[in-house]
Design an enzyme around this catalytic site. Structure first.
Site, PDB file in Angstrom:
ATOM      1  N   ASP A  15       0.984  -1.235   0.052  1.00 13.66           N
ATOM      2  CA  ASP A  15      -0.152  -0.100  -0.143  1.00 13.66           C
ATOM      3  C   ASP A  15       0.801   1.176  -0.049  1.00 13.66           C
ATOM      4  OD1 ASP A  15      -2.256   1.653   0.236  1.00 13.66           O
ATOM      5  OD2 ASP A  15      -3.185   0.862   2.032  1.00 13.66           O
ATOM      6  N   CYS A 239      -3.952   4.793  -2.045  1.00 14.41           N
ATOM      7  CA  CYS A 239      -4.558   4.136  -3.321  1.00 14.41           C
ATOM      8  C   CYS A 239      -4.582   4.586  -4.684  1.00 14.41           C
ATOM      9  CB  CYS A 239      -6.006   3.631  -2.852  1.00 14.41           C
ATOM     10  SG  CYS A 239      -6.849   2.613  -4.130  1.00 14.41           S
TER      11      CYS A 239
HETATM   12  P1  HMG Z   1      -9.388  -5.174 -16.573  1.00 16.73           P
HETATM   13  O1  HMG Z   1      -8.519  -4.056 -17.636  1.00 16.73           O
HETATM   14  O2  HMG Z   1     -10.694  -5.129 -16.435  1.00 16.73           O
HETATM   15  O3  HMG Z   1      -8.865  -6.537 -16.818  1.00 16.73           O
HETATM   16  O4  HMG Z   1      -8.533  -5.014 -15.053  1.00 16.73           O
HETATM   17  P2  HMG Z   1      -9.444  -7.750 -18.062  1.00 16.73           P
HETATM   18  O5  HMG Z   1      -9.962  -9.008 -17.145  1.00 16.73           O
HETATM   19  O6  HMG Z   1     -10.264  -6.883 -18.925  1.00 16.73           O
HETATM   20  O7  HMG Z   1      -7.878  -8.141 -18.635  1.00 16.73           O
HETATM   21  C1  HMG Z   1      -7.261  -6.906 -19.560  1.00 16.73           C
HETATM   22  C2  HMG Z   1      -5.791  -7.576 -19.347  1.00 16.73           C
HETATM   23  O8  HMG Z   1      -5.368  -7.459 -18.156  1.00 16.73           O
HETATM   24  C3  HMG Z   1      -5.590  -8.726 -20.018  1.00 16.73           C
HETATM   25  O9  HMG Z   1      -4.279  -8.544 -20.833  1.00 16.73           O
HETATM   26  C4  HMG Z   1      -5.601  -9.665 -18.786  1.00 16.73           C
HETATM   27  O10 HMG Z   1      -4.675 -10.614 -19.307  1.00 16.73           O
HETATM   28  C5  HMG Z   1      -4.765  -8.706 -18.050  1.00 16.73           C
HETATM   29  P3  HMG Z   1      -4.256  -8.258 -22.399  1.00 16.73           P
HETATM   30  O11 HMG Z   1      -5.032  -9.638 -22.816  1.00 16.73           O
HETATM   31  O12 HMG Z   1      -5.030  -7.152 -22.474  1.00 16.73           O
HETATM   32  O13 HMG Z   1      -2.737  -8.601 -22.524  1.00 16.73           O
HETATM   33  N1  HMG Z   1      -4.866  -9.016 -16.429  1.00 16.73           N
HETATM   34  C6  HMG Z   1      -4.015  -9.222 -15.591  1.00 16.73           C
HETATM   35  N2  HMG Z   1      -2.738  -8.881 -15.711  1.00 16.73           N
HETATM   36  C7  HMG Z   1      -1.925  -9.296 -14.556  1.00 16.73           C
HETATM   37  N3  HMG Z   1      -2.390  -9.500 -13.295  1.00 16.73           N
HETATM   38  C8  HMG Z   1      -3.752  -9.789 -13.078  1.00 16.73           C
HETATM   39  C9  HMG Z   1      -4.536  -9.508 -14.422  1.00 16.73           C
HETATM   40  N4  HMG Z   1      -5.923  -9.844 -14.579  1.00 16.73           N
HETATM   41  C10 HMG Z   1      -6.240  -9.333 -15.835  1.00 16.73           C
HETATM   42  N5  HMG Z   1      -4.307  -9.986 -12.095  1.00 16.73           N
HETATM   43  C11 HMG Z   1      -8.000  -5.946 -12.920  1.00 16.73           C
HETATM   44  C12 HMG Z   1      -9.163  -5.834 -14.043  1.00 16.73           C
HETATM   45  C13 HMG Z   1      -8.894  -6.334 -11.824  1.00 16.73           C
HETATM   46  C14 HMG Z   1      -6.930  -6.648 -13.282  1.00 16.73           C
HETATM   47  C15 HMG Z   1      -7.464  -4.386 -12.601  1.00 16.73           C
HETATM   48  O14 HMG Z   1      -8.653  -3.473 -12.454  1.00 16.73           O
HETATM   49  C16 HMG Z   1      -6.472  -4.214 -11.343  1.00 16.73           C
HETATM   50  O15 HMG Z   1      -5.613  -4.805 -11.524  1.00 16.73           O
HETATM   51  N6  HMG Z   1      -7.026  -3.601 -10.404  1.00 16.73           N
HETATM   52  C17 HMG Z   1      -6.099  -3.544  -9.206  1.00 16.73           C
HETATM   53  C18 HMG Z   1      -6.169  -2.172  -8.525  1.00 16.73           C
HETATM   54  C19 HMG Z   1      -5.281  -2.193  -7.317  1.00 16.73           C
HETATM   55  O16 HMG Z   1      -4.479  -2.710  -7.127  1.00 16.73           O
HETATM   56  N7  HMG Z   1      -5.811  -1.127  -6.517  1.00 16.73           N
HETATM   57  C20 HMG Z   1      -5.170  -0.993  -5.213  1.00 16.73           C
HETATM   58  C21 HMG Z   1      -5.043  -2.185  -4.407  1.00 16.73           C
HETATM   59  S1  HMG Z   1      -6.771  -2.026  -3.185  1.00 16.73           S
HETATM   60  C22 HMG Z   1      -6.249  -0.866  -2.175  1.00 16.73           C
HETATM   61  O17 HMG Z   1      -5.224  -0.304  -2.255  1.00 16.73           O
HETATM   62  C23 HMG Z   1      -7.054  -0.624  -0.851  1.00 16.73           C
HETATM   63  C24 HMG Z   1      -6.602  -1.331   0.214  1.00 16.73           C
HETATM   64  O18 HMG Z   1      -5.064  -0.738   0.864  1.00 16.73           O
HETATM   65  C25 HMG Z   1      -7.614  -0.970   1.672  1.00 16.73           C
HETATM   66  C26 HMG Z   1      -7.821   0.417   1.532  1.00 16.73           C
HETATM   67  O19 HMG Z   1      -7.196   1.221   1.935  1.00 16.73           O
HETATM   68  O20 HMG Z   1      -9.028   0.598   1.508  1.00 16.73           O
HETATM   69  C27 HMG Z   1      -6.460  -2.815   0.098  1.00 16.73           C
HETATM   70 MG    MG Z   2      -4.899   1.391   1.869  1.00 16.15          MG
END
Ligand code: HMG
Ligand code: MG
Length: 300
Positions: A15, A239
């Site tokens: 984070d 985030c």
């Molecule tokens: P998307 O673009 O909708 O994914 O993203 P998709 O299913 O349409 O796929 C598009 C491309 O992404 C494809 O590749 C997939 O293979 C690839 P392409 O065919 O174009 O070459 N792909 C991936 N690659 C690597 N790892 C994966 C993955 N999934 C699909 N896992 C997705 C959807 C969920 C992947 C995207 O929105 C994402 O990665 N989001 C993560 C956001 C994030 O990390 N946010 C921060 C963490 S949460 C947070 O900080 C809060 C927390 O701290 C608590 C708080 O404070 O509240 C926990």
């Molecule tokens: Mg957080």
């Protein structure tokens, strides 16, 4: 009555760094996490198996996980949003993962491009495979005390979703005040609602300090019986999909408060400072934590 022992979950390497714009190499992250591993944490978050297009900073998480020196008594989790992330976690032989969800429909779409209902389906699928592979699963919930897109988020909805996550097999739900909107009485009301559904021992708090409320919210949570808190060295964090979210509560500030209250957390403050100094030097800016700044200014 306050808990006698508090678990501190260090989230600085995930984070803390996920929103940083400069490229931090895998080697630098490994050195940073190895310094954290000297501090006696039981939980050090390493990174995320998310899309590199969405969160570029986390793209070297597999290399980092592979190369860190792992303590036997410490868990080193990584975040997983879908089965692609889980496949990468399995390939890296990760032992603990974190799934993440939210009761805010808008934040769900912004953060993972997925509705709440679809997220629940994805999590069910992840958990089914993870449990078969003996992987421990922790859950995060974002925006529990307010959402940058929707404003107030229903505590009941958060409680129901938390209940779902525990029922499906997560060992703990970390309630995230992603933008740090919460104040102490709201924090207690939320915990009251969630603890109607799940046991206090399965609730952790993840409090960002945007409005300077995090320590007060931690104390309010402790009064309710919560004994697990996420913190970030030096106060790193934010985030990428929550505009205005600044750092997490600083590990140093929390340890200082707990030490002063005679509550044990087992983490070595001086060693945390070494890790903070190291990472802030790479980021080329001053440490956010007031405790760290005060101690370091006395030492120089
Ligand atoms: P998307 O673009 O909708 O994914 O993203 P998709 O299913 O349409 O796929 C598009 C491309 O992404 C494809 O590749 C997939 O293979 C690839 P392409 O065919 O174009 O070459 N792909 C991936 N690659 C690597 N790892 C994966 C993955 N999934 C699909 N896992 C997705 C959807 C969920 C992947 C995207 O929105 C994402 O990665 N989001 C993560 C956001 C994030 O990390 N946010 C921060 C963490 S949460 C947070 O900080 C809060 C927390 O701290 C608590 C708080 O404070 O509240 C926990
Ligand atoms: Mg957080």
């Amino acid at each position: 009555m306050l808990p006698k022992h508090i678990s501190i979950n260090e989230v600085g390497a995930r984070d803390g760094l996920q929103n940083e714009k400069i490229n931090i190499s895998a080697e630098e992250k490994v050195k940073f996490i190895n310094l954290l591993s000297l501090c006696n944490y039981k939980y050090i978050e390493v990174g995320s198996f998310v899309s590199a297009k969405w969160v570029p900073q986390m793209k070297n998480s597999d290399v980092v996980y592979k190369n860190i020196i792992k303590n036997k008594e410490t868990i080193y989790p990584l975040l997983v949003p879908n089965t692609i992330g889980l496949k990468n976690a399995l390939e890296s032989d990760v032992k603990t993962i974190c799934v993440f969800a939210t009761a805010s429909e808008s934040f769900s779409k912004k953060n993972t491009n997925t509705s709440i209902e679809q997220t629940k389906k994805n999590i069910k699928e992840i958990l089914k495979i993870a449990i078969k592979n003996n992987i421990k699963i922790r859950a995060y919930m974002s925006c529990v005390l307010g959402c940058p897109y929707e404003g107030k988020v229903s505590y009941k909805k958060t409680a129901n979703l938390a209940n779902f996550l525990i029922d499906e097999g997560c060992y703990e739900v970390s309630l995230g005040d992603t933008v740090g909107y919460g104040t102490p009485l709201e924090t207690q009301k939320l915990i009251n609602e969630v603890s109607n559904k799940i046991n206090f021992s399965k609730i952790a708090m993840h409090l960002h300090d945007t409005y300077g409320q995090a320590l007060a919210n931690i104390y309010a949570s402790m009064q309710m019986g919560i004994s697990s808190f996420d913190t970030s060295v030096g106060g790193l964090g934010g985030c990428p999909y929550a505009k205005g979210a600044s750092g997490n509560v600083a590990t140093e500030d929390v340890i200082y408060m707990l030490n002063g209250m005679g509550v044990d957390c087992g983490v070595d403050l001086q060693k945390v400072l070494v890790a903070s100094k190291f990472i802030y030097k790479i980021l080329n800016r001053n440490i956010v934590s007031k405790t760290a700044s005060a101690i370091l200014s006395k030492q120089t």
